[in-house]
Design a protein around this motif. Structure first.
Motif, PDB file in Angstrom:
ATOM      1  N   LYS A 138       0.866  -1.174   0.000  1.00 23.23           N
ATOM      2  CA  LYS A 138       0.000   0.000   0.000  1.00 23.23           C
ATOM      3  C   LYS A 138       0.905   1.227   0.000  1.00 23.23           C
ATOM      4  O   LYS A 138       1.567   1.516   1.000  1.00 23.23           O
ATOM      5  N   LEU A 139       0.934   1.920  -1.130  1.00 25.54           N
ATOM      6  CA  LEU A 139       1.808   3.078  -1.267  1.00 25.54           C
ATOM      7  C   LEU A 139       1.017   4.361  -1.028  1.00 25.54           C
ATOM      8  O   LEU A 139      -0.203   4.388  -1.217  1.00 25.54           O
ATOM      9  N   PRO A 140       1.677   5.431  -0.619  1.00 26.00           N
ATOM     10  CA  PRO A 140       0.950   6.661  -0.275  1.00 26.00           C
ATOM     11  C   PRO A 140       0.312   7.311  -1.498  1.00 26.00           C
ATOM     12  O   PRO A 140       0.844   7.258  -2.606  1.00 26.00           O
ATOM     13  N   SER A 141      -0.837   7.923  -1.272  1.00 25.75           N
ATOM     14  CA  SER A 141      -1.552   8.611  -2.342  1.00 25.75           C
ATOM     15  C   SER A 141      -1.092  10.065  -2.423  1.00 25.75           C
ATOM     16  O   SER A 141      -0.229  10.512  -1.660  1.00 25.75           O
ATOM     17  N   TRP A 142      -1.663  10.803  -3.375  1.00 30.12           N
ATOM     18  CA  TRP A 142      -1.314  12.206  -3.589  1.00 30.12           C
ATOM     19  C   TRP A 142      -1.388  12.980  -2.278  1.00 30.12           C
ATOM     20  O   TRP A 142      -2.319  12.765  -1.509  1.00 30.12           O
ATOM     21  N   PRO A 143      -0.394  13.827  -1.971  1.00 29.71           N
ATOM     22  CA  PRO A 143       0.597  14.400  -2.884  1.00 29.71           C
ATOM     23  C   PRO A 143       1.822  13.536  -3.178  1.00 29.71           C
ATOM     24  O   PRO A 143       2.783  14.038  -3.754  1.00 29.71           O
ATOM     25  N   CYS A 144       1.809  12.263  -2.779  1.00 30.39           N
ATOM     26  CA  CYS A 144       2.833  11.348  -3.291  1.00 30.39           C
ATOM     27  C   CYS A 144       2.320  10.698  -4.574  1.00 30.39           C
ATOM     28  O   CYS A 144       1.114  10.620  -4.805  1.00 30.39           O
ATOM     29  N   ALA A 160       7.756  13.027 -22.210  1.00 28.67           N
ATOM     30  CA  ALA A 160       6.714  13.836 -21.564  1.00 28.67           C
ATOM     31  C   ALA A 160       7.206  15.274 -21.350  1.00 28.67           C
ATOM     32  O   ALA A 160       8.396  15.512 -21.127  1.00 28.67           O
ATOM     33  N   PRO A 161       6.290  16.243 -21.401  1.00 33.37           N
ATOM     34  CA  PRO A 161       6.664  17.665 -21.249  1.00 33.37           C
ATOM     35  C   PRO A 161       6.778  18.066 -19.775  1.00 33.37           C
ATOM     36  O   PRO A 161       5.923  18.775 -19.230  1.00 33.37           O
ATOM     37  N   TRP A 162       7.841  17.649 -19.119  1.00 30.65           N
ATOM     38  CA  TRP A 162       7.990  17.907 -17.693  1.00 30.65           C
ATOM     39  C   TRP A 162       8.172  19.397 -17.418  1.00 30.65           C
ATOM     40  O   TRP A 162       8.974  20.061 -18.087  1.00 30.65           O
ATOM     41  N   ALA A 187       5.188  15.016  -4.436  1.00 33.54           N
ATOM     42  CA  ALA A 187       4.981  16.126  -5.367  1.00 33.54           C
ATOM     43  C   ALA A 187       5.480  17.463  -4.808  1.00 33.54           C
ATOM     44  O   ALA A 187       6.112  18.233  -5.541  1.00 33.54           O
ATOM     45  N   PRO A 188       5.237  17.791  -3.527  1.00 34.12           N
ATOM     46  CA  PRO A 188       5.778  19.058  -3.018  1.00 34.12           C
ATOM     47  C   PRO A 188       7.299  19.131  -3.112  1.00 34.12           C
ATOM     48  O   PRO A 188       7.855  20.184  -3.443  1.00 34.12           O
ATOM     49  N   ALA A 189       7.975  18.009  -2.837  1.00 36.54           N
ATOM     50  CA  ALA A 189       9.436  18.008  -2.905  1.00 36.54           C
ATOM     51  C   ALA A 189       9.917  18.161  -4.342  1.00 36.54           C
ATOM     52  O   ALA A 189      10.816  18.958  -4.635  1.00 36.54           O
ATOM     53  N   VAL A 190       9.314  17.408  -5.273  1.00 36.30           N
ATOM     54  CA  VAL A 190       9.729  17.496  -6.678  1.00 36.30           C
ATOM     55  C   VAL A 190       9.457  18.894  -7.226  1.00 36.30           C
ATOM     56  O   VAL A 190      10.276  19.465  -7.956  1.00 36.30           O
ATOM     57  N   ALA A 191       8.308  19.457  -6.866  1.00 32.09           N
ATOM     58  CA  ALA A 191       7.974  20.800  -7.337  1.00 32.09           C
ATOM     59  C   ALA A 191       8.973  21.827  -6.807  1.00 32.09           C
ATOM     60  O   ALA A 191       9.400  22.734  -7.539  1.00 32.09           O
ATOM     61  N   LYS A 192       9.379  21.660  -5.563  1.00 29.28           N
ATOM     62  CA  LYS A 192      10.302  22.622  -4.956  1.00 29.28           C
ATOM     63  C   LYS A 192      11.657  22.600  -5.645  1.00 29.28           C
ATOM     64  O   LYS A 192      12.171  23.638  -6.065  1.00 29.28           O
ATOM     65  N   GLY A 194      12.315  21.281  -8.491  1.00 24.32           N
ATOM     66  CA  GLY A 194      12.178  21.347  -9.942  1.00 24.32           C
ATOM     67  C   GLY A 194      11.694  22.695 -10.442  1.00 24.32           C
ATOM     68  O   GLY A 194      11.480  22.871 -11.646  1.00 24.32           O
ATOM     69  N   GLY A 195      11.490  23.642  -9.520  1.00 22.15           N
ATOM     70  CA  GLY A 195      11.075  24.977  -9.920  1.00 22.15           C
ATOM     71  C   GLY A 195       9.727  25.017 -10.605  1.00 22.15           C
ATOM     72  O   GLY A 195       9.525  25.754 -11.577  1.00 22.15           O
ATOM     73  N   THR A 196       8.766  24.233 -10.072  1.00 24.39           N
ATOM     74  CA  THR A 196       7.445  24.188 -10.696  1.00 24.39           C
ATOM     75  C   THR A 196       6.384  24.073  -9.607  1.00 24.39           C
ATOM     76  O   THR A 196       6.653  24.364  -8.442  1.00 24.39           O
ATOM     77  N   THR A 197       5.177  23.655  -9.976  1.00 21.38           N
ATOM     78  CA  THR A 197       4.090  23.530  -9.008  1.00 21.38           C
ATOM     79  C   THR A 197       3.562  22.096  -8.999  1.00 21.38           C
ATOM     80  O   THR A 197       3.730  21.344  -9.968  1.00 21.38           O
ATOM     81  N   GLU A 198       2.909  21.742  -7.905  1.00 23.74           N
ATOM     82  CA  GLU A 198       2.302  20.415  -7.810  1.00 23.74           C
ATOM     83  C   GLU A 198       1.244  20.224  -8.895  1.00 23.74           C
ATOM     84  O   GLU A 198       1.118  19.138  -9.478  1.00 23.74           O
ATOM     85  N   GLU A 199       0.491  21.277  -9.173  1.00 21.90           N
ATOM     86  CA  GLU A 199      -0.568  21.182 -10.176  1.00 21.90           C
ATOM     87  C   GLU A 199       0.008  20.924 -11.570  1.00 21.90           C
ATOM     88  O   GLU A 199      -0.548  20.134 -12.352  1.00 21.90           O
ATOM     89  N   SER A 200       1.136  21.564 -11.880  1.00 25.48           N
ATOM     90  CA  SER A 200       1.764  21.355 -13.190  1.00 25.48           C
ATOM     91  C   SER A 200       2.292  19.933 -13.325  1.00 25.48           C
ATOM     92  O   SER A 200       2.190  19.310 -14.387  1.00 25.48           O
ATOM     93  N   LEU A 201       2.847  19.411 -12.242  1.00 23.07           N
ATOM     94  CA  LEU A 201       3.318  18.026 -12.260  1.00 23.07           C
ATOM     95  C   LEU A 201       2.159  17.065 -12.473  1.00 23.07           C
ATOM     96  O   LEU A 201       2.227  16.156 -13.303  1.00 23.07           O
ATOM     97  N   ARG A 202       1.083  17.285 -11.735  1.00 24.12           N
ATOM     98  CA  ARG A 202      -0.056  16.375 -11.831  1.00 24.12           C
ATOM     99  C   ARG A 202      -0.653  16.385 -13.233  1.00 24.12           C
ATOM    100  O   ARG A 202      -1.090  15.346 -13.741  1.00 24.12           O
ATOM    101  N   ALA A 203      -0.658  17.542 -13.873  1.00 25.18           N
ATOM    102  CA  ALA A 203      -1.210  17.630 -15.225  1.00 25.18           C
ATOM    103  C   ALA A 203      -0.454  16.719 -16.187  1.00 25.18           C
ATOM    104  O   ALA A 203      -1.057  16.092 -17.073  1.00 25.18           O
TER     105      ALA A 203
END
Length: 213
Positions: A138-144, A160-162, A187-192, A194-203
Protein backbone atom coordinates in the motif's frame (compact mmCIF):
# COMPACT_ATOMS: atom_id res chain seq x y z
CA UNK A 1 26.96 8.03 21.40
CA UNK A 2 25.72 4.69 22.71
CA UNK A 3 26.07 1.52 20.66
CA UNK A 4 22.94 -0.59 20.60
CA UNK A 5 23.25 -4.19 19.40
CA UNK A 6 20.07 -6.19 18.93
CA UNK A 7 20.92 -9.61 17.53
CA UNK A 8 20.61 -13.38 17.80
CA UNK A 9 17.06 -13.52 19.12
CA UNK A 10 13.36 -13.30 18.43
CA UNK A 11 11.51 -10.35 19.98
CA UNK A 12 7.71 -10.22 19.98
CA UNK A 13 5.24 -7.46 20.83
CA UNK A 14 7.75 -5.02 22.31
CA UNK A 15 8.54 -1.35 21.72
CA UNK A 16 12.05 -0.70 20.47
CA UNK A 17 13.34 2.87 20.42
CA UNK A 18 16.38 3.78 18.35
CA UNK A 19 17.31 7.15 19.83
CA UNK A 20 19.11 10.11 18.27
CA UNK A 21 22.30 9.35 20.17
CA UNK A 22 22.35 5.64 19.34
CA UNK A 23 24.40 3.73 16.83
CA UNK A 24 22.00 0.86 16.27
CA UNK A 25 22.82 -2.56 14.84
CA UNK A 26 19.82 -4.74 13.98
CA UNK A 27 20.97 -8.31 13.31
CA UNK A 28 22.36 -10.70 12.46
CA UNK A 29 19.92 -13.51 13.30
CA UNK A 30 17.26 -11.11 14.56
CA UNK A 31 13.50 -11.43 14.11
CA UNK A 32 11.13 -8.70 15.29
CA UNK A 33 7.50 -9.80 15.26
CA UNK A 34 4.59 -7.53 16.13
CA UNK A 35 6.93 -4.88 17.53
CA UNK A 36 6.73 -1.10 17.37
CA UNK A 37 10.07 0.29 16.20
CA UNK A 38 10.58 4.02 16.75
CA UNK A 39 13.41 5.43 14.64
CA UNK A 40 15.11 8.69 15.59
CA UNK A 41 18.60 7.77 14.38
CA UNK A 42 20.04 8.83 11.04
CA UNK A 43 20.52 6.24 8.30
CA UNK A 44 24.26 6.46 8.89
CA UNK A 45 23.76 5.19 12.44
CA UNK A 46 21.25 2.46 11.63
CA UNK A 47 23.02 -0.66 10.45
CA UNK A 48 20.81 -3.46 9.14
CA UNK A 49 22.43 -6.90 9.12
CA UNK A 50 19.66 -8.97 7.57
CA UNK A 51 17.06 -8.62 10.32
CA UNK A 52 13.52 -9.91 9.73
CA UNK A 53 10.71 -7.51 10.65
CA UNK A 54 7.28 -9.13 10.53
CA UNK A 55 3.96 -7.39 11.31
CA UNK A 56 5.77 -4.45 12.89
CA UNK A 57 4.87 -0.77 13.13
CA UNK A 58 7.83 1.35 12.04
CA UNK A 59 7.61 4.96 13.21
CA UNK A 60 10.08 7.36 11.60
CA UNK A 61 10.25 10.40 13.87
CA UNK A 62 12.65 12.54 11.83
CA UNK A 63 13.24 12.45 8.10
CA UNK A 64 15.15 9.29 7.27
CA UNK A 65 17.44 9.78 4.29
CA UNK A 66 19.09 7.17 2.08
CA UNK A 67 18.57 4.05 4.17
CA UNK A 68 19.13 0.74 2.35
CA UNK A 69 16.19 -1.29 3.63
CA UNK A 70 17.09 -4.01 1.12
CA UNK A 71 19.43 -5.28 3.83
CA UNK A 72 16.33 -6.35 5.79
CA UNK A 73 13.36 -8.65 5.13
CA UNK A 74 10.08 -6.80 5.73
CA UNK A 75 6.68 -8.49 5.79
CA UNK A 76 3.35 -7.06 6.89
CA UNK A 77 4.89 -3.90 8.35
CA UNK A 78 3.25 -0.47 8.56
CA UNK A 79 5.39 2.65 8.11
CA UNK A 80 4.76 6.21 9.24
CA UNK A 81 6.91 9.33 8.94
CA UNK A 82 9.03 10.90 6.21
CA UNK A 83 11.60 9.00 4.17
CA UNK A 84 13.64 10.17 1.19
CA UNK A 85 16.02 8.21 -0.99
CA UNK A 86 15.26 4.92 0.79
CA UNK A 87 15.54 1.62 -1.09
CA UNK A 88 13.35 -1.40 -0.36
CA UNK A 89 13.16 -4.95 -1.66
CA UNK A 90 15.86 -7.26 -2.94
CA UNK A 91 18.79 -5.47 -4.53
CA UNK A 92 19.97 -7.21 -7.72
CA UNK A 93 22.17 -10.17 -6.81
CA UNK A 94 24.52 -12.17 -8.94
CA UNK A 95 23.04 -15.16 -10.74
CA UNK A 96 25.38 -17.48 -8.85
CA UNK A 97 24.10 -16.17 -5.51
CA UNK A 98 20.49 -16.74 -6.59
CA UNK A 99 21.25 -20.33 -7.53
CA UNK A 100 23.11 -20.95 -4.28
CA UNK A 101 20.18 -19.57 -2.28
CA UNK A 102 17.56 -21.52 -4.24
CA UNK A 103 16.15 -18.81 -6.51
CA UNK A 104 15.10 -15.20 -6.16
CA UNK A 105 12.31 -15.83 -3.62
CA UNK A 106 14.65 -17.55 -1.19
CA UNK A 107 17.28 -14.89 -1.88
CA UNK A 108 14.75 -12.25 -0.82
CA UNK A 109 14.10 -14.04 2.45
CA UNK A 110 17.81 -14.55 3.08
CA UNK A 111 19.32 -11.28 1.86
CA UNK A 112 16.40 -8.85 2.06
CA UNK A 113 12.96 -8.25 0.58
CA UNK A 114 9.56 -6.69 1.11
CA UNK A 115 5.95 -7.85 0.89
CA UNK A 116 2.52 -6.92 2.28
CA UNK A 117 3.73 -3.62 3.77
CA UNK A 118 1.69 -0.45 4.25
CA UNK A 119 3.17 2.99 3.47
CA UNK A 120 -0.17 4.78 3.21
CA UNK A 121 0.58 6.79 6.36
CA UNK A 122 4.10 7.75 5.29
CA UNK A 123 5.54 10.46 3.09
CA UNK A 124 8.02 9.06 0.59
CA UNK A 125 10.28 10.89 -1.84
CA UNK A 126 12.63 9.21 -4.33
CA UNK A 127 12.09 5.84 -2.64
CA UNK A 128 12.67 2.76 -4.78
CA UNK A 129 11.13 -0.70 -4.59
CA UNK A 130 13.26 -3.33 -6.29
CA UNK A 131 12.61 -6.98 -7.16
CA UNK A 132 9.26 -7.09 -5.37
CA UNK A 133 5.53 -7.38 -6.07
CA UNK A 134 4.21 -3.83 -5.76
CA UNK A 135 0.64 -5.13 -5.75
CA UNK A 136 1.22 -6.44 -2.21
CA UNK A 137 2.18 -2.95 -1.00
CA UNK A 138 0.00 0.00 0.00
CA UNK A 139 1.81 3.08 -1.27
CA UNK A 140 0.95 6.66 -0.28
CA UNK A 141 -1.55 8.61 -2.34
CA UNK A 142 -1.31 12.21 -3.59
CA UNK A 143 0.60 14.40 -2.88
CA UNK A 144 2.83 11.35 -3.29
CA UNK A 145 2.84 9.53 -6.62
CA UNK A 146 4.44 6.34 -7.89
CA UNK A 147 5.98 5.32 -11.22
CA UNK A 148 5.54 1.60 -11.92
CA UNK A 149 8.39 -0.24 -13.68
CA UNK A 150 9.87 3.09 -14.80
CA UNK A 151 12.98 1.74 -16.53
CA UNK A 152 10.75 -0.24 -18.90
CA UNK A 153 8.92 2.93 -19.99
CA UNK A 154 11.94 5.12 -20.55
CA UNK A 155 10.93 6.42 -23.98
CA UNK A 156 7.47 7.51 -22.83
CA UNK A 157 8.77 9.18 -19.68
CA UNK A 158 11.54 11.09 -21.42
CA UNK A 159 9.12 12.31 -24.10
CA UNK A 160 6.71 13.84 -21.56
CA UNK A 161 6.66 17.66 -21.25
CA UNK A 162 7.99 17.91 -17.69
CA UNK A 163 7.55 21.37 -16.16
CA UNK A 164 10.44 23.41 -14.82
CA UNK A 165 13.54 21.30 -14.33
CA UNK A 166 11.63 18.25 -13.05
CA UNK A 167 12.86 16.27 -16.06
CA UNK A 168 16.18 15.98 -14.18
CA UNK A 169 14.38 13.96 -11.50
CA UNK A 170 12.96 11.62 -14.14
CA UNK A 171 16.35 11.17 -15.80
CA UNK A 172 17.96 10.31 -12.46
CA UNK A 173 15.20 7.79 -11.70
CA UNK A 174 15.76 6.05 -15.03
CA UNK A 175 19.32 5.20 -13.97
CA UNK A 176 17.84 2.77 -11.43
CA UNK A 177 18.38 -0.98 -11.90
CA UNK A 178 16.06 -2.58 -14.48
CA UNK A 179 14.61 -4.68 -11.64
CA UNK A 180 13.08 -1.53 -10.12
CA UNK A 181 9.37 -2.26 -9.71
CA UNK A 182 8.35 1.21 -8.55
CA UNK A 183 9.63 4.60 -7.43
CA UNK A 184 7.55 6.87 -5.20
CA UNK A 185 7.99 10.65 -5.06
CA UNK A 186 6.56 13.54 -3.07
CA UNK A 187 4.98 16.13 -5.37
CA UNK A 188 5.78 19.06 -3.02
CA UNK A 189 9.44 18.01 -2.91
CA UNK A 190 9.73 17.50 -6.68
CA UNK A 191 7.97 20.80 -7.34
CA UNK A 192 10.30 22.62 -4.96
CA UNK A 193 13.57 21.39 -6.41
CA UNK A 194 12.18 21.35 -9.94
CA UNK A 195 11.07 24.98 -9.92
CA UNK A 196 7.45 24.19 -10.70
CA UNK A 197 4.09 23.53 -9.01
CA UNK A 198 2.30 20.41 -7.81
CA UNK A 199 -0.57 21.18 -10.18
CA UNK A 200 1.76 21.36 -13.19
CA UNK A 201 3.32 18.03 -12.26
CA UNK A 202 -0.06 16.38 -11.83
CA UNK A 203 -1.21 17.63 -15.23
CA UNK A 204 1.64 15.72 -16.87
CA UNK A 205 1.32 12.64 -14.67
CA UNK A 206 -2.34 12.28 -15.59
CA UNK A 207 -1.39 11.77 -19.24
CA UNK A 208 0.92 8.82 -18.49
CA UNK A 209 0.31 5.13 -18.04
CA UNK A 210 1.85 3.30 -15.10
CA UNK A 211 1.49 6.10 -12.56
CA UNK A 212 -0.35 5.76 -9.25
CA UNK A 213 -1.57 8.69 -7.18
Amino acid sequence: MAQLNIENRVIENERIVLGREDIAFLGPDLTLRGCTVTIRVTARNLILIRPRLIDCIIEVKQELKNLRWYRAFLKGCRFTGTMSGNDFGLWPVEEGAEKTLGGIEEAARTLGGIEDCDFSGARLDACRFVNCDVDTLKLPSWPCFTFLAPTHRQRELLAAPWPGTSRITVEAMLKSPPETAAVTFSAPAVAKYGGTTEESLRAVLQTLDGVRF
